[in-house]
Design an enzyme around this catalytic site. Sequence first.
Site, PDB file in Angstrom:
ATOM      1  N   LYS A  97     -14.789 -10.750  -1.840  1.00 42.24           N
ATOM      2  CA  LYS A  97     -15.336  -9.969  -0.929  1.00 42.24           C
ATOM      3  C   LYS A  97     -14.684  -8.343  -0.654  1.00 42.24           C
ATOM      4  O   LYS A  97     -15.354  -7.218  -0.475  1.00 42.24           O
ATOM      5  CB  LYS A  97     -14.951 -10.663   0.592  1.00 42.24           C
ATOM      6  CG  LYS A  97     -15.817 -11.866   0.631  1.00 42.24           C
ATOM      7  CD  LYS A  97     -15.156 -12.894   1.931  1.00 42.24           C
ATOM      8  CE  LYS A  97     -16.137 -14.060   1.883  1.00 42.24           C
ATOM      9  NZ  LYS A  97     -15.897 -15.073   3.040  1.00 42.24           N
ATOM     10  N   ASP A 152     -18.993 -12.610  10.488  1.00 44.00           N
ATOM     11  CA  ASP A 152     -19.271 -13.852  10.060  1.00 44.00           C
ATOM     12  C   ASP A 152     -20.647 -14.734  11.034  1.00 44.00           C
ATOM     13  O   ASP A 152     -21.117 -15.578  10.617  1.00 44.00           O
ATOM     14  CB  ASP A 152     -18.171 -14.808  10.156  1.00 44.00           C
ATOM     15  CG  ASP A 152     -17.624 -14.887   8.854  1.00 44.00           C
ATOM     16  OD1 ASP A 152     -18.084 -14.861   7.802  1.00 44.00           O
ATOM     17  OD2 ASP A 152     -16.340 -15.068   8.717  1.00 44.00           O
ATOM     18  N   GLN A 191     -11.015 -15.912   7.195  1.00 43.14           N
ATOM     19  CA  GLN A 191     -11.275 -16.756   6.105  1.00 43.14           C
ATOM     20  C   GLN A 191     -11.039 -18.186   6.513  1.00 43.14           C
ATOM     21  O   GLN A 191     -10.086 -18.387   6.831  1.00 43.14           O
ATOM     22  CB  GLN A 191     -10.752 -16.430   4.693  1.00 43.14           C
ATOM     23  CG  GLN A 191     -11.332 -17.117   3.522  1.00 43.14           C
ATOM     24  CD  GLN A 191     -12.459 -16.942   3.187  1.00 43.14           C
ATOM     25  OE1 GLN A 191     -13.236 -16.088   3.504  1.00 43.14           O
ATOM     26  NE2 GLN A 191     -13.322 -18.111   2.362  1.00 43.14           N
TER      27      GLN A 191
HETATM   28  N1  GUN Z   1     -15.193 -20.513   4.187  1.00 44.42           N
HETATM   29  C1  GUN Z   1     -16.534 -20.688   3.548  1.00 44.42           C
HETATM   30  N2  GUN Z   1     -17.298 -20.043   3.766  1.00 44.42           N
HETATM   31  C2  GUN Z   1     -16.811 -18.941   4.513  1.00 44.42           C
HETATM   32  C3  GUN Z   1     -17.437 -17.756   5.221  1.00 44.42           C
HETATM   33  O1  GUN Z   1     -18.754 -17.702   5.044  1.00 44.42           O
HETATM   34  N3  GUN Z   1     -16.620 -17.167   5.990  1.00 44.42           N
HETATM   35  C4  GUN Z   1     -15.363 -17.369   6.321  1.00 44.42           C
HETATM   36  N4  GUN Z   1     -14.815 -16.621   7.151  1.00 44.42           N
HETATM   37  N5  GUN Z   1     -14.746 -18.377   5.828  1.00 44.42           N
HETATM   38  C5  GUN Z   1     -15.592 -19.232   4.906  1.00 44.42           C
END
Ligand code: GUN
Length: 294
Positions: A62, A129, A106
């Site tokens: 990311k 998100d 995350q």
């Molecule tokens: N863990 C697995 N997929 C995601 C996601 O799309 N966003 C976040 N914040 N954590 C995750």
Amino acid sequence: MCLSKEGEAVMGILDGKKCSEEILEKIKIEIDKMVKSGKRAPGLAVVIVGENPASKVYVNSKIKACNKVGICNKEISLPEDVTQEELLQNIQKLNEDENIDGILVQLPLPKHLDEEEVCNAIREDKDVDGFKPENLGKVVLGKEDGMIPCTPQGIMYLLDTIKDFELYGANAVVIGRSNIVGKPISSLLINRGATTTICNSKTKNIDEILKKADIIIAALGQPKFLKENMVKENAIIIDVGINRVDGKLCGDVDFENVSKKASHITPVPGGVGPMTIAMLLTNTLKAYKKGGEE
Ligand code: GUN
């Protein structure tokens, strides 16, 4: 062959990597223009707790994507034993930071932390998100002007690259009912008029249901769950799974065999994963613009 909304998917492979690169390029051009005209760049904060190796890989991807397009990013790494209160204080600071347009925590968090409370502490307009009830609720209501969760949004983008395919009236089957993928993708499909069935790994007669599907979204987290004999000829297959088996990545779909039958299919890696990141950056830019920076 390029895979853009105007373009056409060839050879049945929905190339999420290529598609995401095109989206990133467009975002970069837009941000370069804004920065050249004297505006600040959009900002994303990524919070990671502990040492989960998979989470570290995702966060690095990311951050790398942010750097590619010119989104300022702030990585906040907190120790495994951080308290709920300390984590919430960090989020509060980011909520108040005028240079931060988007906040991402995350997941999963270590067991002693309350994920729901943490996600809810993020300001609605910075919830890139799209995990907050306010944003998820809008998706369910068919109001797609809030933050749409990244993976479902990326899947819809990929489906829209398929020429001569009408989602309205199509039979869609979603396997998996998570808050992050299964529920929101089901809503997005319903919003577009697809007849949508939500299954899980224990659904009775799942083979019969899957056999009628024009689109299957496999998001249950079981390596190679979806087999060739479960899908009908020319179905569209979207594989959301990321599993590690004997050190190798594979999805929830038995790609080698199912791809012989599918009209279109996403590979793992290189399918839905890069699209999730592209949509995160899209949401960050959207949050920036909504904040009146443009
Ligand atoms: N863990 C697995 N997929 C995601 C996601 O799309 N966003 C976040 N914040 N954590 C995750």
